[in-house]
Design a protein around this motif. Structure first.
Motif, PDB file in Angstrom:
ATOM      1  N   ASP A  16      -8.443   5.866  13.787  1.00 36.51           N
ATOM      2  CA  ASP A  16      -9.029   7.205  13.872  1.00 36.51           C
ATOM      3  C   ASP A  16     -10.144   7.250  14.914  1.00 36.51           C
ATOM      4  OD1 ASP A  16      -7.320   8.147  11.929  1.00 36.51           O
ATOM      5  OD2 ASP A  16      -8.774   7.993  10.292  1.00 36.51           O
ATOM      6  N   GLY A  17     -10.957   6.204  14.971  1.00 36.71           N
ATOM      7  CA  GLY A  17     -12.032   6.161  15.955  1.00 36.71           C
ATOM      8  C   GLY A  17     -11.506   6.099  17.373  1.00 36.71           C
ATOM      9  N   VAL A  18     -10.484   5.285  17.580  1.00 40.51           N
ATOM     10  CA  VAL A  18      -9.878   5.191  18.906  1.00 40.51           C
ATOM     11  C   VAL A  18      -9.290   6.541  19.318  1.00 40.51           C
ATOM     12  CG1 VAL A  18      -8.009   4.142  20.235  1.00 40.51           C
ATOM     13  CG2 VAL A  18      -9.442   2.715  18.749  1.00 40.51           C
ATOM     14  N   ALA A  19      -8.579   7.188  18.386  1.00 40.23           N
ATOM     15  CA  ALA A  19      -7.961   8.487  18.697  1.00 40.23           C
ATOM     16  C   ALA A  19      -9.018   9.533  19.014  1.00 40.23           C
ATOM     17  CB  ALA A  19      -7.101   8.941  17.518  1.00 40.23           C
ATOM     18  N   TRP A  34     -11.982   9.079  20.397  1.00 41.66           N
ATOM     19  CA  TRP A  34     -12.534   8.879  21.734  1.00 41.66           C
ATOM     20  C   TRP A  34     -11.498   9.149  22.819  1.00 41.66           C
ATOM     21  CZ3 TRP A  34     -17.197   8.729  23.783  1.00 41.66           C
ATOM     22  CH2 TRP A  34     -18.267   8.680  22.879  1.00 41.66           C
ATOM     23  N   ALA A  35     -10.239   8.906  22.521  1.00 39.09           N
ATOM     24  CA  ALA A  35      -9.197   9.301  23.472  1.00 39.09           C
ATOM     25  C   ALA A  35      -9.163  10.821  23.607  1.00 39.09           C
ATOM     26  CB  ALA A  35      -7.844   8.770  23.023  1.00 39.09           C
ATOM     27  N   ASP A  36      -9.307  11.512  22.471  1.00 40.43           N
ATOM     28  CA  ASP A  36      -9.335  12.987  22.499  1.00 40.43           C
ATOM     29  C   ASP A  36     -10.502  13.507  23.330  1.00 40.43           C
ATOM     30  OD1 ASP A  36      -7.110  13.139  20.864  1.00 40.43           O
ATOM     31  OD2 ASP A  36      -8.259  13.467  19.018  1.00 40.43           O
ATOM     32  N   LEU A  37     -11.609  12.795  23.319  1.00 35.83           N
ATOM     33  CA  LEU A  37     -12.781  13.227  24.081  1.00 35.83           C
ATOM     34  C   LEU A  37     -12.661  12.888  25.568  1.00 35.83           C
ATOM     35  CD1 LEU A  37     -15.588  12.105  21.590  1.00 35.83           C
ATOM     36  CD2 LEU A  37     -14.974  14.469  22.158  1.00 35.83           C
ATOM     37  N   LEU A  38     -12.136  11.707  25.865  1.00 41.43           N
ATOM     38  CA  LEU A  38     -12.115  11.244  27.250  1.00 41.43           C
ATOM     39  C   LEU A  38     -10.962  11.818  28.064  1.00 41.43           C
ATOM     40  CD1 LEU A  38     -13.168   7.539  26.690  1.00 41.43           C
ATOM     41  CD2 LEU A  38     -14.335   9.164  28.188  1.00 41.43           C
ATOM     42  N   LYS A  92      -7.476  -1.028  22.818  1.00 40.09           N
ATOM     43  CA  LYS A  92      -6.741   0.069  22.180  1.00 40.09           C
ATOM     44  C   LYS A  92      -7.108   1.415  22.796  1.00 40.09           C
ATOM     45  CE  LYS A  92      -5.984  -2.304  17.803  1.00 40.09           C
ATOM     46  NZ  LYS A  92      -6.241  -2.344  16.336  1.00 40.09           N
ATOM     47  N   LEU A  93      -8.380   1.601  23.104  1.00 38.81           N
ATOM     48  CA  LEU A  93      -8.786   2.848  23.748  1.00 38.81           C
ATOM     49  C   LEU A  93      -8.177   2.950  25.139  1.00 38.81           C
ATOM     50  CD1 LEU A  93     -10.384   5.463  23.902  1.00 38.81           C
ATOM     51  CD2 LEU A  93     -12.398   4.127  24.587  1.00 38.81           C
ATOM     52  N   ALA A  94      -8.216   1.872  25.899  1.00 39.81           N
ATOM     53  CA  ALA A  94      -7.660   1.899  27.255  1.00 39.81           C
ATOM     54  C   ALA A  94      -6.164   2.199  27.222  1.00 39.81           C
ATOM     55  CB  ALA A  94      -7.924   0.562  27.947  1.00 39.81           C
ATOM     56  N   ARG A  95      -5.453   1.598  26.281  1.00 35.22           N
ATOM     57  CA  ARG A  95      -4.009   1.865  26.173  1.00 35.22           C
ATOM     58  C   ARG A  95      -3.754   3.327  25.803  1.00 35.22           C
ATOM     59  NH1 ARG A  95      -0.631  -2.557  26.141  1.00 35.22           N
ATOM     60  NH2 ARG A  95      -1.577  -4.608  25.732  1.00 35.22           N
ATOM     61  N   ALA A  96      -4.541   3.856  24.891  1.00 32.56           N
ATOM     62  CA  ALA A  96      -4.363   5.252  24.488  1.00 32.56           C
ATOM     63  C   ALA A  96      -4.587   6.188  25.671  1.00 32.56           C
ATOM     64  CB  ALA A  96      -5.319   5.593  23.348  1.00 32.56           C
ATOM     65  N   LEU A  97      -5.613   5.918  26.463  1.00 34.94           N
ATOM     66  CA  LEU A  97      -5.885   6.747  27.640  1.00 34.94           C
ATOM     67  C   LEU A  97      -4.747   6.648  28.654  1.00 34.94           C
ATOM     68  CD1 LEU A  97      -9.657   5.892  28.217  1.00 34.94           C
ATOM     69  CD2 LEU A  97      -8.734   7.976  27.194  1.00 34.94           C
ATOM     70  N   ALA A  98      -4.297   5.422  28.929  1.00 39.68           N
ATOM     71  CA  ALA A  98      -3.244   5.237  29.917  1.00 39.68           C
ATOM     72  C   ALA A  98      -1.943   5.901  29.482  1.00 39.68           C
ATOM     73  CB  ALA A  98      -3.020   3.748  30.167  1.00 39.68           C
ATOM     74  N   ASP A  99      -1.629   5.809  28.186  1.00 38.01           N
ATOM     75  CA  ASP A  99      -0.391   6.420  27.690  1.00 38.01           C
ATOM     76  C   ASP A  99      -0.442   7.939  27.797  1.00 38.01           C
ATOM     77  OD1 ASP A  99       0.685   3.952  27.160  1.00 38.01           O
ATOM     78  OD2 ASP A  99       0.276   4.004  25.005  1.00 38.01           O
ATOM     79  N   ARG A 100      -1.591   8.519  27.506  1.00 35.98           N
ATOM     80  CA  ARG A 100      -1.700   9.985  27.573  1.00 35.98           C
ATOM     81  C   ARG A 100      -1.754  10.486  29.011  1.00 35.98           C
ATOM     82  NH1 ARG A 100      -5.676  12.276  22.820  1.00 35.98           N
ATOM     83  NH2 ARG A 100      -5.321  10.657  21.245  1.00 35.98           N
TER      84      ARG A 100
END
Length: 269
Positions: free
Chosen positions: A248-251, A253-257, A79-87
Motif C-alpha cells: 500500500d505504501g509503495v502504491a 508513492w507511485a500514485d504521487l510520483l 518496488k517503487l522504481a519498478r512500479a514507476l517504470a511499469d506505469r
C-alpha cells in the motif's frame, strides 16, 4: 571528471596475478534492465535496489540480519522504481548487489564506495582490502551499472532521469522528519516541480529540497557524472523507508510520483 581518490586501475590489474573473477556462475548478474527497448525519453535508476553479496565474500562478515537493514540496501526503493517504470513504460536500471559490496552511486575509490563502517556497524569484509580487491568489485559490479546507464542514454534520446532511493528515519541519533527529499544541484526547477505536484496531492506530507543529503562531487556519482554532464532534467528522489515497507505504501508513492513525472515529460519539448 577524474576523481581524486579513484582506484589506480593499471596497478590493480597487475596486482595479485592469477586471482580469478569475483563473481561466480552462481552469483546473480549485477544489473537488471526493465523496459530496455522503450523509447520514452525518461530513464529511471535504482542503484541501491539489491542486497546480494558475492559468494566469495562470505557475507562480508556481517552479523545476522544486518544486510536486511537500511545499511544493506534502500528498503522499498526497488518496488517503487519498478512500479514507476511499469506505469510510465520507461527504462529502469536496477543494481542487484548490496551497497556494502560497492556503492554504485559513489565515485570508485571514495570514502563511501566500499565502507568499512556503516551507521556504526563494522563491515569486516571491507577491511584491509588490496587495490586488486577494490578493482574487482569496481570491474564486475560498478562498471556494468555505469555502462548500462551510458548505454540507455545512447539507445534513445533521454531528456529526463530520476534515481529512486529510500532513507531511514532514525540515523546516528537524528530523527529525520521529512517524508521525502529531492536532491539536485543545478536543476532546482525539476525538483521543485516534483515537490509542488506531490504537495498539492498530499499537503500533509513534509517534503524537502536537498535533504537528508546534499549532492557533492566527492560523494555522488549519478548526478555529477551522468545527469549534469549531459544537461538533462534530473533529481535523486529519496522517500523515507517507513513509507515503503508494504504494498500500500509503495502504491501510494507511485500514485504521487507518476503524475508529477508525467507533467514534467509533457512540458518538455
Amino acid at each position: 571528471m577524474t576523481q581524486p581518490n579513484a582506484i589506480d586501475v593499471s596497478a590493480a590489474r597487475n596486482a595479485e596475478p592469477g586471482t580469478g573473477p569475483l563473481l561466480s556462475a552462481d552469483d546473480p548478474a549485477p544489473i537488471e534492465s526493465c523496459h530496455a527497448d522503450s523509447a520514452v525519453p525518461l530513464l529511471l535508476l535504482c542503484e541501491h535496489a539489491g542486497q546480494a553479496v558475492p559468494q566469495a565474500l562470505g557475507g562480508l562478515g556481517l552479523p545476522d540480519g544486518a544486510i536486511d537493514g537500511h545499511i544493506g540496501w534502500d528498503i522499498g526503493a526497488e518496488k517503487l522504481a519498478r512500479a514507476l517504470a511499469d506505469r510510465l513504460r520507461c527504462p529502469l536500471i536496477l543494481q542487484r548487489y548490496s551497497r556494502l559490496v560497492i556503492d554504485c552511486n559513489r565515485p570508485p575509490g571514495s570514502e563511501g564506495s566500499i565502507p568499512a563502517l556503516s551507521d556504526d556497524v563494522p563491515v569486516p569484509g571491507n577491511m584491509g582490502l588490496t587495490a586488486h580487491d577494490r578493482y574487482l568489485r569496481q570491474r564486475e559490479i560498478f562498471d556494468p551499472m555505469n555502462g548500462a546507464i551510458t548505454a540507455a542514454f545512447e539507445a534513445h534520446p533521454r531528456h529526463t532521469v530520476f534515481s529512486i532511493h529510500s532513507y531511514t528515519r532514525h540515523f546516528q541519533g537524528e530523527d529525520r522528519q521529512w517524508d521525502a527529499g529531492f536532491l539536485t544541484r543545478q536543476d532546482i526547477k525539476t525538483a521543485q516541480r516534483l515537490m509542488s505536484s506531490i504537495s498539492n496531492a498530499a499537503p500533509e506530507l513534509t517534503l524537502a529540497l536537498n535533504q537528508p543529503y546534499q549532492i557533492d562531487d566527492a560523494s555522488d556519482w549519478f548526478i555529477p557524472q551522468h545527469a549534469e554532464a549531459r544537461g538533462v532534467q534530473h533529481a535523486l528522489i529519496e522517500v523515507r523507508n517507513d513509507h515503503l515497507r508494504d504494498a500500500d505504501g509503495v502504491a501510494r508513492w507511485a500514485d504521487l510520483l507518476v503524475p508529477a513525472i508525467r507533467s514534467i515529460l509533457e512540458d518538455t519539448p
